[in-house]
Design an enzyme around this catalytic site. Structure first.
Site, PDB file in Angstrom:
ATOM      1  N   CYS A  54       0.809  -1.221   0.000  1.00 15.15           N
ATOM      2  CA  CYS A  54       0.000   0.000   0.000  1.00 15.15           C
ATOM      3  C   CYS A  54       0.844   1.273   0.000  1.00 15.15           C
ATOM      4  O   CYS A  54       0.485   2.259  -0.659  1.00 15.15           O
ATOM      5  CB  CYS A  54      -0.954  -0.008   1.194  1.00 15.15           C
ATOM      6  SG  CYS A  54      -0.146  -0.218   2.801  1.00 15.15           S
ATOM      7  N   HIS A  98      -2.625   0.519   7.049  1.00 13.69           N
ATOM      8  CA  HIS A  98      -2.825   0.773   5.621  1.00 13.69           C
ATOM      9  C   HIS A  98      -2.388   2.201   5.299  1.00 13.69           C
ATOM     10  O   HIS A  98      -2.313   3.065   6.184  1.00 13.69           O
ATOM     11  CB  HIS A  98      -4.309   0.584   5.267  1.00 13.69           C
ATOM     12  CG  HIS A  98      -4.580   0.548   3.806  1.00 13.69           C
ATOM     13  ND1 HIS A  98      -3.863  -0.222   2.912  1.00 13.69           N
ATOM     14  CD2 HIS A  98      -5.532   1.201   3.052  1.00 13.69           C
ATOM     15  CE1 HIS A  98      -4.343  -0.068   1.712  1.00 13.69           C
ATOM     16  NE2 HIS A  98      -5.352   0.801   1.753  1.00 13.69           N
ATOM     17  N   ASP A 114      -7.995   5.403  -2.702  1.00 13.66           N
ATOM     18  CA  ASP A 114      -7.144   4.281  -2.296  1.00 13.66           C
ATOM     19  C   ASP A 114      -6.612   3.595  -3.547  1.00 13.66           C
ATOM     20  O   ASP A 114      -7.281   2.733  -4.131  1.00 13.66           O
ATOM     21  CB  ASP A 114      -7.939   3.286  -1.446  1.00 13.66           C
ATOM     22  CG  ASP A 114      -7.043   2.199  -0.859  1.00 13.66           C
ATOM     23  OD1 ASP A 114      -5.833   2.201  -1.152  1.00 13.66           O
ATOM     24  OD2 ASP A 114      -7.555   1.350  -0.108  1.00 13.66           O
TER      25      ASP A 114
END
Length: 296
Positions: A54, A98, A114
């Site tokens: 991520c 995250h 995202d």
């Protein structure tokens, strides 16, 4: 910068969509163990390795947005968590950490994006992380597995125990003490009175336990048991004492070997005791008392 120049003339929203489409359509992979990056990490990630987690995707996306003149920033935190159905708390683990991004769009202000979620699940190389792509996961199939449900239930119960320990033992601070006193109706009383009340409650509890134990002993020491123990003590003159794990019939056989001339009487006494102790309507205690009294 050369890549972003190809998107010249698009609106900010279209630029965001084009960057996400690139991650989705080109061979980018999600992995926990990506190749090492050197002096130009964003360029190497976007155009060479195309493998990362991520933070790689958030950093590359924000760099692209800023190169396009769109205000953008990286956000780190936690995504998801699981609701413990045993006691209703939300469990957020370190594995839920995250990184994502926010971009400034004139029509909506700071907007969450995202870029990691753009990766198709078939290109996720670390299976447990597929919960980040839950839009395409058949959760009913996973939840329907008996073993998975059993293990989940055990884990939730263990987590609930740990949470209770942390809340009520490790975290039993002044605030929780006051909450407990409020529930007990002790809020506002002087500490001396609270201590005396607690001492009285503990004493009452200990007294109740002592009474329960004494009543339990009284129940165990019933008249039938007293008759049998009287017989056992009498027979200690002829044979070693009855072992604590020795049943009446086995004990009678050992006595019969030690006192063969009274073997039948001893077996009859043990049988009568067993019948009265273990059988419904097993007989009268007077019968056993007479048999023991007549034994010489």
């Amino acid at each position: 910068r050369a890549l972003v120049k190809q998107w010249h003339g698009l609106s900010d929203t279209q630029v965001v969509s084009r960057a996400l489409a690139m991650f989705r359509e080109q061979p980018f992979y999600y992995t926990r163990t990506p190749p090492a990056l050197e002096r130009n990490p964003v360029d190497e990630f976007l155009f060479e390795t195309r493998q990362g987690f991520c933070e790689h995707y958030a950093a590359a996306f924000v760099t692209l947005m800023r190169a396009a003149g769109i205000p953008a920033r990286i956000v780190t935190g936690y995504q998801g968590g699981s609701l413990n159905e045993v006691d209703g708390f939300l469990l957020v683990r370190q594995s839920d950490a995250h990184a994502w991004a926010e971009v400034w769009l004139d029509e909506s202000g700071w907007t969450r994006v995202d870029p990691t979620a753009a990766i198709p699940p078939e290109r996720v190389l670390y299976t447990p992380d597929q919960n980040r792509f839950d839009s395409v996961i058949d959760r009913e199939m996973i939840a329907g597995q008996w073993l998975a449900e059993t293990l989940l239930g055990l884990r939730q119960n263990w987590d609930a125990i740990n949470n209770a320990w942390h809340q009520w033992v490790l975290g039993f601070d002044n605030r929780r003490q006051r909450q407990l006193f409020e529930r007990l109706g002790l809020d506002g009383l002087p500490w001396l009175k609270i201590i005396l009340i607690m001492i009285g409650a503990i004493a009452a509890l200990l007294l109740a336990i002592a009474l329960y134990l004494s009543l339990g002993r009284a129940r165990a020491d019933d008249p039938l048991q007293r008759l049998w123990l009287r017989f056992c003590r009498r027979m200690e003159k002829a044979a070693p004492p009855r072992r604590i794990d020795e049943g009446p019939m086995d004990y009678a056989e050992r006595l019969a070997e030690a006192v063969p001339e009274q073997a039948e009487e001893i077996r009859a006494i043990a049988g009568e005791y067993a019948r009265q102790r273990y059988a419904e309507g097993g007989g009268e205690r007077d019968t056993l008392r007479r048999m023991i009294r007549e034994l010489r």
